[in-house]
Scaffold this motif. Structure first.
Motif, PDB file in Angstrom:
ATOM      1  N   PRO A  68     -54.351  89.075 -48.655  1.00  0.00           N
ATOM      2  CA  PRO A  68     -54.238  87.400 -49.059  1.00  0.00           C
ATOM      3  C   PRO A  68     -54.053  86.783 -50.421  1.00  0.00           C
ATOM      4  CG  PRO A  68     -56.291  88.255 -47.483  1.00  0.00           C
ATOM      5  CD  PRO A  68     -55.697  89.630 -48.199  1.00  0.00           C
ATOM      6  N   GLN A  69     -54.727  87.625 -51.430  1.00  0.00           N
ATOM      7  CA  GLN A  69     -54.523  87.115 -52.666  1.00  0.00           C
ATOM      8  C   GLN A  69     -53.077  87.228 -53.163  1.00  0.00           C
ATOM      9  OE1 GLN A  69     -57.232  89.731 -54.777  1.00  0.00           O
ATOM     10  NE2 GLN A  69     -59.197  88.745 -54.067  1.00  0.00           N
ATOM     11  N   LEU A  70     -52.461  88.310 -52.714  1.00  0.00           N
ATOM     12  CA  LEU A  70     -51.022  88.534 -52.911  1.00  0.00           C
ATOM     13  C   LEU A  70     -50.302  87.551 -52.484  1.00  0.00           C
ATOM     14  CD1 LEU A  70     -48.708  90.384 -54.248  1.00  0.00           C
ATOM     15  CD2 LEU A  70     -48.584  91.655 -52.204  1.00  0.00           C
ATOM     16  N   PHE A  71     -50.481  87.150 -51.120  1.00  0.00           N
ATOM     17  CA  PHE A  71     -49.854  86.011 -50.572  1.00  0.00           C
ATOM     18  C   PHE A  71     -49.805  84.845 -51.115  1.00  0.00           C
ATOM     19  CE2 PHE A  71     -50.085  82.473 -47.434  1.00  0.00           C
ATOM     20  CZ  PHE A  71     -48.957  82.664 -46.816  1.00  0.00           C
ATOM     21  N   PHE A  72     -50.907  84.511 -51.478  1.00  0.00           N
ATOM     22  CA  PHE A  72     -51.203  82.989 -52.191  1.00  0.00           C
ATOM     23  C   PHE A  72     -50.737  83.180 -53.613  1.00  0.00           C
ATOM     24  CE2 PHE A  72     -53.792  80.253 -55.103  1.00  0.00           C
ATOM     25  CZ  PHE A  72     -53.691  79.085 -54.013  1.00  0.00           C
ATOM     26  N   ALA A  73     -50.434  84.189 -54.316  1.00  0.00           N
ATOM     27  CA  ALA A  73     -49.970  84.536 -55.783  1.00  0.00           C
ATOM     28  C   ALA A  73     -48.293  84.387 -55.474  1.00  0.00           C
ATOM     29  CB  ALA A  73     -50.155  85.753 -56.165  1.00  0.00           C
ATOM     30  N   VAL A  74     -47.857  84.794 -54.386  1.00  0.00           N
ATOM     31  CA  VAL A  74     -46.094  84.728 -54.169  1.00  0.00           C
ATOM     32  C   VAL A  74     -46.193  83.204 -54.010  1.00  0.00           C
ATOM     33  CG1 VAL A  74     -44.189  85.149 -52.580  1.00  0.00           C
ATOM     34  CG2 VAL A  74     -46.062  87.034 -53.554  1.00  0.00           C
ATOM     35  N   ILE A  75     -46.913  82.612 -53.204  1.00  0.00           N
ATOM     36  CA  ILE A  75     -46.382  81.285 -52.813  1.00  0.00           C
ATOM     37  C   ILE A  75     -46.816  80.265 -54.053  1.00  0.00           C
ATOM     38  CG2 ILE A  75     -47.505  79.221 -51.402  1.00  0.00           C
ATOM     39  CD1 ILE A  75     -45.843  81.135 -49.711  1.00  0.00           C
ATOM     40  N   VAL A  76     -47.811  80.449 -54.867  1.00  0.00           N
ATOM     41  CA  VAL A  76     -47.856  79.904 -56.107  1.00  0.00           C
ATOM     42  C   VAL A  76     -46.816  79.990 -57.136  1.00  0.00           C
ATOM     43  CG1 VAL A  76     -49.390  79.948 -58.199  1.00  0.00           C
ATOM     44  CG2 VAL A  76     -50.337  79.796 -55.857  1.00  0.00           C
ATOM     45  N   LEU A  77     -46.297  80.927 -57.109  1.00  0.00           N
ATOM     46  CA  LEU A  77     -45.063  81.390 -57.933  1.00  0.00           C
ATOM     47  C   LEU A  77     -43.841  80.647 -57.542  1.00  0.00           C
ATOM     48  CD1 LEU A  77     -45.221  85.359 -58.758  1.00  0.00           C
ATOM     49  CD2 LEU A  77     -45.580  83.340 -60.285  1.00  0.00           C
ATOM     50  N   ILE A  78     -43.788  80.746 -56.138  1.00  0.00           N
ATOM     51  CA  ILE A  78     -42.456  80.111 -55.709  1.00  0.00           C
ATOM     52  C   ILE A  78     -42.542  78.540 -55.831  1.00  0.00           C
ATOM     53  CG2 ILE A  78     -41.251  79.481 -53.495  1.00  0.00           C
ATOM     54  CD1 ILE A  78     -41.798  82.204 -52.713  1.00  0.00           C
ATOM     55  N   VAL A  79     -43.861  78.084 -55.401  1.00  0.00           N
ATOM     56  CA  VAL A  79     -44.182  76.423 -55.668  1.00  0.00           C
ATOM     57  C   VAL A  79     -43.923  76.123 -57.251  1.00  0.00           C
ATOM     58  CG1 VAL A  79     -46.018  74.650 -55.530  1.00  0.00           C
ATOM     59  CG2 VAL A  79     -45.472  76.257 -53.763  1.00  0.00           C
ATOM     60  N   GLY A  80     -44.531  77.043 -58.071  1.00  0.00           N
ATOM     61  CA  GLY A  80     -44.286  76.656 -59.401  1.00  0.00           C
ATOM     62  C   GLY A  80     -42.799  76.798 -59.993  1.00  0.00           C
ATOM     63  N   VAL A  81     -42.068  77.799 -59.453  1.00  0.00           N
ATOM     64  CA  VAL A  81     -40.575  77.644 -59.783  1.00  0.00           C
ATOM     65  C   VAL A  81     -40.078  76.269 -59.465  1.00  0.00           C
ATOM     66  CG1 VAL A  81     -38.346  78.731 -59.351  1.00  0.00           C
ATOM     67  CG2 VAL A  81     -40.244  80.136 -59.973  1.00  0.00           C
ATOM     68  N   LEU A  82     -40.331  75.912 -58.030  1.00  0.00           N
ATOM     69  CA  LEU A  82     -39.643  74.728 -57.366  1.00  0.00           C
ATOM     70  C   LEU A  82     -40.134  73.619 -58.219  1.00  0.00           C
ATOM     71  CD1 LEU A  82     -40.164  75.588 -53.940  1.00  0.00           C
ATOM     72  CD2 LEU A  82     -37.768  75.466 -54.967  1.00  0.00           C
ATOM     73  N   LEU A  83     -41.522  73.524 -58.498  1.00  0.00           N
ATOM     74  CA  LEU A  83     -41.852  72.258 -59.084  1.00  0.00           C
ATOM     75  C   LEU A  83     -41.365  72.343 -60.629  1.00  0.00           C
ATOM     76  CD1 LEU A  83     -43.945  69.815 -58.936  1.00  0.00           C
ATOM     77  CD2 LEU A  83     -45.569  71.434 -59.861  1.00  0.00           C
ATOM     78  N   GLY A  84     -41.352  73.373 -61.142  1.00  0.00           N
ATOM     79  CA  GLY A  84     -40.928  73.466 -62.647  1.00  0.00           C
ATOM     80  C   GLY A  84     -39.218  72.731 -62.765  1.00  0.00           C
ATOM     81  N   ASP A  85     -38.186  73.221 -61.610  1.00  0.00           N
ATOM     82  CA  ASP A  85     -37.207  72.822 -61.566  1.00  0.00           C
ATOM     83  C   ASP A  85     -37.185  71.209 -61.416  1.00  0.00           C
ATOM     84  OD1 ASP A  85     -36.174  75.364 -61.925  1.00  0.00           O
ATOM     85  OD2 ASP A  85     -35.818  75.880 -59.867  1.00  0.00           O
ATOM     86  N   LYS A  86     -38.022  70.840 -60.498  1.00  0.00           N
ATOM     87  CA  LYS A  86     -37.979  69.493 -60.289  1.00  0.00           C
ATOM     88  C   LYS A  86     -38.597  68.550 -61.612  1.00  0.00           C
ATOM     89  CE  LYS A  86     -37.032  66.250 -56.961  1.00  0.00           C
ATOM     90  NZ  LYS A  86     -35.872  66.298 -56.499  1.00  0.00           N
ATOM     91  N   VAL A  87     -39.446  69.093 -62.114  1.00  0.00           N
ATOM     92  CA  VAL A  87     -39.735  68.381 -63.295  1.00  0.00           C
ATOM     93  C   VAL A  87     -38.845  68.174 -64.396  1.00  0.00           C
ATOM     94  CG1 VAL A  87     -41.432  68.627 -65.309  1.00  0.00           C
ATOM     95  CG2 VAL A  87     -42.300  68.817 -62.892  1.00  0.00           C
ATOM     96  N   GLU A  88     -37.938  69.499 -64.396  1.00  0.00           N
ATOM     97  CA  GLU A  88     -37.039  69.302 -65.423  1.00  0.00           C
ATOM     98  C   GLU A  88     -35.780  68.325 -65.122  1.00  0.00           C
ATOM     99  OE1 GLU A  88     -33.384  72.614 -67.360  1.00  0.00           O
ATOM    100  OE2 GLU A  88     -34.462  72.720 -65.306  1.00  0.00           O
ATOM    101  N   LEU A  89     -35.710  68.173 -63.802  1.00  0.00           N
ATOM    102  CA  LEU A  89     -34.608  67.101 -63.347  1.00  0.00           C
ATOM    103  C   LEU A  89     -35.129  65.741 -63.540  1.00  0.00           C
ATOM    104  CD1 LEU A  89     -33.428  68.843 -59.984  1.00  0.00           C
ATOM    105  CD2 LEU A  89     -32.245  68.639 -62.014  1.00  0.00           C
ATOM    106  N   VAL A  90     -36.296  65.404 -63.297  1.00  0.00           N
ATOM    107  CA  VAL A  90     -36.955  64.473 -63.480  1.00  0.00           C
ATOM    108  C   VAL A  90     -37.089  63.834 -64.930  1.00  0.00           C
ATOM    109  CG1 VAL A  90     -39.256  62.823 -63.364  1.00  0.00           C
ATOM    110  CG2 VAL A  90     -38.407  64.162 -61.424  1.00  0.00           C
TER     111      VAL A  90
END
Length: 260
Positions: A108-130
């Motif tokens: 479960p910890q690994l699953f949550f860590a992977v989700i956080v990384l993916i969301v972080g990458v997506l959010l970082g890309d979106k913040v860059e565009l904004v």
């Protein structure tokens, strides 16, 4: 004769193994249903539109998939993984069960860590565009660094959270975060001191309005009509040419407002 042999082979298998096999089959079905349901939910809440244009989404599409499909697949595999652990527990295979029990506490910890990384990458890309969109009209070279700083700041925070989930010492993470913030503030202050100065002067000019759009002014060797003002620069047009004058230059060199 052959059917009797098959029946004997089936009855020779302990019932717990059949239960474990049934658990795996149920896990496959539930994993597939979870994948389909997660894909529909993510699309229903507008995730594809929210991440449109991000680097992660473009990369996913180059491989023939999408961010939504990746997140849905991860959710499906997580459910199937739980079924595998349950099947091993039902089968009561001693050494294998001990191994999977140890892994089960980490999954479960690994699953949550992977989700956080993916969301972080997506959010970082979106913040860059904004951020890029917000500062598109500012014609200063330092501004081009701001979107990247915002993007990698989000990446860094996501990585810290993910590392915390997989057991990295919290104290070390806090020290790393403090060092990162200090580096951002210190280096950002050095790199953007002129930008901050221009912003402060721009605030003064916008509040006091010593000149406005349509006024004829002279700043140094630039002489023309004010076409646009913002927090950082003043646009002055003369003889069909537009000059972008930093507000800090207006403050340091002064200006002359020409009355007609």
């Amino acid at each position: 004769m052959q059917s009797g042999t098959i029946r004997e082979a089936v009855t020779a298998v302990p019932i717990r193994f059949w239960l474990a096999f049934g658990t795996l089959v149920v896990g496959v079905v539930l994993g597939w249903l979870t994948r389909v349901l997660a894909r529909r939910v993510l699309r229903r809440i507008g995730v594809p539109d929210a991440i449109e244009g991000t680097a992660f989404e473009r990369t996913a599409r180059e491989f023939g998939t999408s961010t939504v499909d990746i997140l849905a697949a991860i959710a499906g595999y997580f459910v199937f993984g739980i079924a595998v652990f349950a099947a091993v527990a039902v089968a009561e295979i001693e050494y294998v069960a001990q191994f999977w029990n140890a892994v089960a506490g980490f999954l479960p910890q690994l699953f949550f860590a992977v989700i956080v990384l993916i969301v972080g990458v997506l959010l970082g890309d979106k913040v860059e565009l904004v951020v890029s969109e917000r500062f598109r009209g500012v014609k200063l070279p330092q501004v081009g660094v701001l979107p990247l700083m915002a993007k990698y700041s989000v990446f860094y925070l996501a990585a810290l959270i993910a590392l915390g989930q997989v057991g990295v010492a919290t104290g070390a993470l806090i020290v790393l975060l403090a060092a990162y913030v200090f580096a951002i503030v210190f280096l950002g202050g050095l790199a953007f001191r002129h930008l901050l100065s221009a912003g402060a002067v721009g605030t003064y000019l916008l509040l006091n309005q010593p000149y406005t759009i349509g006024d004829e002014i002279r700043v140094g060797d630039v002489h023309g009509i004010v076409q646009e003002m913002d927090l950082f620069v003043t646009h002055v047009e003369t003889d069909g040419e537009e000059y972008v004058v930093p507000n800090s230059k207006v403050f340091t060199e002064g200006f002359v407002r020409i009355r007609s």
